[in-house]
Design a protein around this motif. Structure first.
Motif, PDB file in Angstrom:
ATOM      1  N   ARG A 157      47.647  42.034  31.225  1.00 19.02           N
ATOM      2  CA  ARG A 157      47.924  43.428  31.585  1.00 19.02           C
ATOM      3  C   ARG A 157      48.188  44.326  30.376  1.00 19.02           C
ATOM      4  O   ARG A 157      48.263  45.539  30.512  1.00 19.02           O
ATOM      5  N   TYR A 158      48.316  43.735  29.215  1.00 19.46           N
ATOM      6  CA  TYR A 158      48.641  44.518  28.025  1.00 19.46           C
ATOM      7  C   TYR A 158      47.474  45.423  27.645  1.00 19.46           C
ATOM      8  O   TYR A 158      46.316  44.989  27.608  1.00 19.46           O
ATOM      9  N   GLU A 159      47.785  46.685  27.361  1.00 23.24           N
ATOM     10  CA  GLU A 159      46.779  47.634  26.891  1.00 23.24           C
ATOM     11  C   GLU A 159      47.359  48.395  25.707  1.00 23.24           C
ATOM     12  O   GLU A 159      48.381  49.074  25.843  1.00 23.24           O
ATOM     13  N   PRO A 160      46.746  48.279  24.536  1.00 20.41           N
ATOM     14  CA  PRO A 160      47.324  48.896  23.343  1.00 20.41           C
ATOM     15  C   PRO A 160      47.496  50.410  23.484  1.00 20.41           C
ATOM     16  O   PRO A 160      46.620  51.095  24.018  1.00 20.41           O
ATOM     17  N   ILE A 161      48.641  50.900  23.024  1.00 16.20           N
ATOM     18  CA  ILE A 161      48.834  52.335  22.851  1.00 16.20           C
ATOM     19  C   ILE A 161      48.471  52.627  21.405  1.00 16.20           C
ATOM     20  O   ILE A 161      49.175  52.208  20.481  1.00 16.20           O
ATOM     21  N   GLN A 162      47.341  53.290  21.200  1.00 17.35           N
ATOM     22  CA  GLN A 162      46.895  53.557  19.840  1.00 17.35           C
ATOM     23  C   GLN A 162      47.864  54.514  19.150  1.00 17.35           C
ATOM     24  O   GLN A 162      48.503  55.348  19.779  1.00 17.35           O
ATOM     25  N   ASN A 163      47.955  54.381  17.835  1.00 18.84           N
ATOM     26  CA  ASN A 163      48.912  55.192  17.083  1.00 18.84           C
ATOM     27  C   ASN A 163      48.704  56.684  17.328  1.00 18.84           C
ATOM     28  O   ASN A 163      49.660  57.411  17.596  1.00 18.84           O
ATOM     29  N   GLN A 227      55.887  42.240  21.913  1.00 19.30           N
ATOM     30  CA  GLN A 227      57.294  41.923  22.131  1.00 19.30           C
ATOM     31  C   GLN A 227      58.175  43.167  22.212  1.00 19.30           C
ATOM     32  O   GLN A 227      59.352  43.073  22.531  1.00 19.30           O
ATOM     33  N   GLY A 228      57.612  44.335  21.912  1.00 24.26           N
ATOM     34  CA  GLY A 228      58.404  45.553  21.902  1.00 24.26           C
ATOM     35  C   GLY A 228      57.728  46.652  22.693  1.00 24.26           C
ATOM     36  O   GLY A 228      56.680  46.455  23.319  1.00 24.26           O
ATOM     37  N   THR A 229      58.318  47.823  22.663  1.00 24.26           N
ATOM     38  CA  THR A 229      57.832  48.960  23.430  1.00 24.26           C
ATOM     39  C   THR A 229      57.425  50.102  22.504  1.00 24.26           C
ATOM     40  O   THR A 229      57.696  50.073  21.304  1.00 24.26           O
ATOM     41  N   PHE A 230      56.781  51.078  23.102  1.00 20.66           N
ATOM     42  CA  PHE A 230      56.594  52.371  22.446  1.00 20.66           C
ATOM     43  C   PHE A 230      57.834  53.179  22.784  1.00 20.66           C
ATOM     44  O   PHE A 230      58.159  53.342  23.966  1.00 20.66           O
ATOM     45  N   GLN A 231      58.551  53.671  21.784  1.00 18.76           N
ATOM     46  CA  GLN A 231      59.795  54.349  22.087  1.00 18.76           C
ATOM     47  C   GLN A 231      59.983  55.600  21.235  1.00 18.76           C
ATOM     48  O   GLN A 231      59.491  55.711  20.114  1.00 18.76           O
ATOM     49  N   CYS A 232      60.709  56.537  21.825  1.00 20.48           N
ATOM     50  CA  CYS A 232      60.983  57.818  21.192  1.00 20.48           C
ATOM     51  C   CYS A 232      62.487  58.046  21.244  1.00 20.48           C
ATOM     52  O   CYS A 232      63.133  57.752  22.257  1.00 20.48           O
ATOM     53  N   VAL A 233      63.053  58.547  20.160  1.00 23.20           N
ATOM     54  CA  VAL A 233      64.485  58.779  20.124  1.00 23.20           C
ATOM     55  C   VAL A 233      64.776  60.093  19.411  1.00 23.20           C
ATOM     56  O   VAL A 233      64.140  60.437  18.419  1.00 23.20           O
ATOM     57  N   VAL A 234      65.693  60.861  19.981  1.00 21.99           N
ATOM     58  CA  VAL A 234      66.209  62.063  19.334  1.00 21.99           C
ATOM     59  C   VAL A 234      67.520  61.671  18.679  1.00 21.99           C
ATOM     60  O   VAL A 234      68.424  61.160  19.345  1.00 21.99           O
ATOM     61  N   TRP A 256      63.781  57.124  24.913  1.00 19.10           N
ATOM     62  CA  TRP A 256      62.784  56.957  25.967  1.00 19.10           C
ATOM     63  C   TRP A 256      61.797  55.903  25.513  1.00 19.10           C
ATOM     64  O   TRP A 256      61.417  55.856  24.340  1.00 19.10           O
ATOM     65  N   ALA A 257      61.373  55.013  26.420  1.00 18.63           N
ATOM     66  CA  ALA A 257      60.469  53.930  26.039  1.00 18.63           C
ATOM     67  C   ALA A 257      59.518  53.603  27.177  1.00 18.63           C
ATOM     68  O   ALA A 257      59.816  53.832  28.355  1.00 18.63           O
ATOM     69  N   VAL A 258      58.353  53.049  26.814  1.00 18.34           N
ATOM     70  CA  VAL A 258      57.365  52.625  27.802  1.00 18.34           C
ATOM     71  C   VAL A 258      56.649  51.391  27.260  1.00 18.34           C
ATOM     72  O   VAL A 258      56.421  51.265  26.049  1.00 18.34           O
ATOM     73  N   ARG A 259      56.308  50.478  28.151  1.00 20.60           N
ATOM     74  CA  ARG A 259      55.611  49.268  27.746  1.00 20.60           C
ATOM     75  C   ARG A 259      54.112  49.538  27.645  1.00 20.60           C
ATOM     76  O   ARG A 259      53.584  50.484  28.216  1.00 20.60           O
ATOM     77  N   HIS A 260      53.408  48.681  26.917  1.00 21.68           N
ATOM     78  CA  HIS A 260      51.967  48.832  26.707  1.00 21.68           C
ATOM     79  C   HIS A 260      51.212  48.308  27.933  1.00 21.68           C
ATOM     80  O   HIS A 260      50.879  47.126  28.025  1.00 21.68           O
ATOM     81  N   THR A 261      50.949  49.180  28.873  1.00 24.82           N
ATOM     82  CA  THR A 261      50.189  48.815  30.066  1.00 24.82           C
ATOM     83  C   THR A 261      49.243  49.966  30.395  1.00 24.82           C
ATOM     84  O   THR A 261      49.309  51.043  29.801  1.00 24.82           O
ATOM     85  N   ALA A 262      48.376  49.747  31.356  1.00 24.51           N
ATOM     86  CA  ALA A 262      47.455  50.801  31.781  1.00 24.51           C
ATOM     87  C   ALA A 262      48.259  52.004  32.276  1.00 24.51           C
ATOM     88  O   ALA A 262      49.221  51.862  33.020  1.00 24.51           O
ATOM     89  N   GLY A 263      47.866  53.175  31.864  1.00 23.71           N
ATOM     90  CA  GLY A 263      48.561  54.388  32.283  1.00 23.71           C
ATOM     91  C   GLY A 263      49.727  54.762  31.402  1.00 23.71           C
ATOM     92  O   GLY A 263      50.369  55.802  31.621  1.00 23.71           O
ATOM     93  N   ASP A 266      49.573  58.229  29.713  1.00 22.52           N
ATOM     94  CA  ASP A 266      49.935  59.355  30.581  1.00 22.52           C
ATOM     95  C   ASP A 266      51.447  59.467  30.731  1.00 22.52           C
ATOM     96  O   ASP A 266      51.995  60.576  30.807  1.00 22.52           O
ATOM     97  N   GLN A 267      52.113  58.310  30.753  1.00 18.50           N
ATOM     98  CA  GLN A 267      53.566  58.332  30.906  1.00 18.50           C
ATOM     99  C   GLN A 267      54.270  58.901  29.674  1.00 18.50           C
ATOM    100  O   GLN A 267      55.405  59.387  29.770  1.00 18.50           O
ATOM    101  N   ILE A 268      53.606  58.836  28.522  1.00 19.20           N
ATOM    102  CA  ILE A 268      54.227  59.342  27.301  1.00 19.20           C
ATOM    103  C   ILE A 268      54.518  60.833  27.418  1.00 19.20           C
ATOM    104  O   ILE A 268      55.428  61.352  26.756  1.00 19.20           O
ATOM    105  N   LYS A 269      53.788  61.518  28.284  1.00 23.85           N
ATOM    106  CA  LYS A 269      54.054  62.937  28.481  1.00 23.85           C
ATOM    107  C   LYS A 269      55.488  63.173  28.960  1.00 23.85           C
ATOM    108  O   LYS A 269      56.052  64.247  28.765  1.00 23.85           O
ATOM    109  N   GLU A 270      56.073  62.151  29.600  1.00 27.93           N
ATOM    110  CA  GLU A 270      57.450  62.255  30.066  1.00 27.93           C
ATOM    111  C   GLU A 270      58.401  62.466  28.895  1.00 27.93           C
ATOM    112  O   GLU A 270      59.470  63.060  29.037  1.00 27.93           O
TER     113      GLU A 270
END
Length: 401
Positions: A157-163, A227-234, A256-263, A266-270
């Motif tokens: 189910r893993y789908e890379p989030i490109q840089n 092993q990790g997530t895509f994450q954003c921090v203020v 805020w964080a999201v795992r590397h999966t399909a979609g 789009d969730q990064i807009k959150e």
């Protein structure tokens, strides 16, 4: 026709080299005398002030014992051409990376300068059995498409989030608020990458005798290991020592964080909604810090707070007791330094605890990282957030006493 006396020219050049070497030695010794750096062993030194506080470097000397080069123990990745995979808008003491004074606003330029301009794909995981190569149907490797380097093992189910996909949502903020990309870099061969921007307004901690400034940043990290997530921090940073602080201010969403999966893209807009709350977060943050700065605190009270944060059991082993005593001594030293600058207050206590966690507390680096890079990564990822939050809440109780 001009005739050059080679002996005179050689003597002049030699004199120039000696004078230059002497000046370099004197400037280096002056930094030691001013307390900016200190010797920690051999030819290794530690930076004690400024943004690079806590980092270490090694001095290389020539056959005559003069300084030949200063080598940073940075732990950042190197490119194929030998340059460091790091972009920054202002130079650090070690002079590494692609330094562009004043910064830049174009995301693609930042990605290239920081070494983040690569994409990641997944390939089937293979194994040898009975003389033939077989495919593991549920496992894949993440691989850099520019070099073929393996980054991690992931599931179906893993789908890379490109840089670029992950970071481009910040481009809107860069354009809207007239800010620049602050830094970008690569860690562990591309397994982790980071990028940050500095928000346009600083936060002032206003109290009697104190005029401390906090700089708000948005930092985003991408993990390609599985092993990790895509994450954003203020996060707020104190320029005087580069401490990072993320407190549990009520109703503030600072991570805020999201795992590397399909979609996931789009969730990064959150994350934009999360960032939209940053101004409110910093207003509350400034009010609470100002309250701490107006609360007097004796050394005995500081030690009671430390005892609550790091309790020592009566039946603790001698080793645990020794470690506890060493921690208390280190915290006392940092508290003493902070009180000289901002007074003996709860604010100084919080600065001391944060400074200890970021720069002094033991940190075991992995095989591919130096201790300095391990500290920087831990600060960026918020490894000590829980303890910092706990300390903040404990100290805030004193403001209401």
């Amino acid at each position: 026709m001009t005739i050059t006396d080679v002996n005179t020219a050689f003597a002049d050049e030699k004199t120039h080299q000696i004078d230059a070497a002497r000046s370099r030695e004197q400037a280096f010794q002056a930094r030691i005398d001013r307390g900016e750096i200190r010797l920690v062993g051999g030819e290794q030194y530690e930076v004690l002030t400024g943004w690079d506080r806590g980092e270490r470097f090694t001095v290389s000397r020539n056959a005559q014992g003069a300084i030949d080069a200063i080598l940073a123990n940075h732990g950042l990745d190197s490119r194929a051409d030998g340059t460091i995979a790091l972009y920054a808008s202002s130079p650090a003491w070690h002079g590494l990376g692609q330094i562009i004074p004043g910064g830049i606003t174009d995301i693609d330029t930042v990605l290239r300068a920081g070494g983040l301009d690569f994409t990641v794909t997944t390939v089937p995981a293979l194994y040898q059995w009975g003389g033939e190569l077989r495919e593991h149907s549920d496992h894949f490797h993440t691989v850099r498409e520019d070099s073929g380097a393996a980054l991690g093992v992931v599931g179906r189910r893993y789908e890379p989030i490109q840089n670029r996909q992950g970071f481009e949502f910040l481009q809107e903020l860069v354009g809207r608020y007239d800010v620049v990309w602050e830094s970008a870099g690569v860690i562990k061969g591309g397994r982790r990458v980071f990028i940050s921007i500095r928000l346009p307004e600083t936060v002032a901690i206003e109290a009697d005798g104190i005029n401390d400034t906090i700089v708000p940043y948005v930092a985003v990290m991408n993990d390609h290991t599985g092993q990790g997530t895509f994450q954003c921090v203020v996060t707020p940073w104190r320029p005087v020592c580069a401490n990072t602080e993320r407190f549990a201010v009520r109703d503030a969403h600072t991570r805020w964080a999201v795992r590397h999966t399909a979609g996931a893209v789009d969730q990064i807009k959150e994350a934009r909604r999360t960032l939209g709350l940053s101004l409110d977060y910093f207003e509350k943050y400034a009010a609470e810090e100002t309250a701490l700065a107006r609360t007097d605190m004796a050394v005995t009270d500081f030690r009671k707070v430390i005892a609550d944060l790091w309790p020592l059991d009566d039946d603790a082993t001698d080793r645990t007791k020794n470690n506890h005593a060493a921690r208390l001594g280190a915290l006392d030293d940092v508290f003493r330094t902070e009180t000289e600058r901002v007074g003996r207050t709860a604010y100084a206590a919080e600065r001391a605890i944060t400074g200890y966690l970021d720069h002094v507390a033991p940190r075991r680096p992995g095989k591919t990282m130096t201790e300095e890079m391990a500290r920087a990564t831990a600060a960026l990822e918020g490894a000590d957030d829980d303890m910092k939050n706990k300390a903040h809440k404990r100290l805030m109780l004193l403001t209401r006493a």
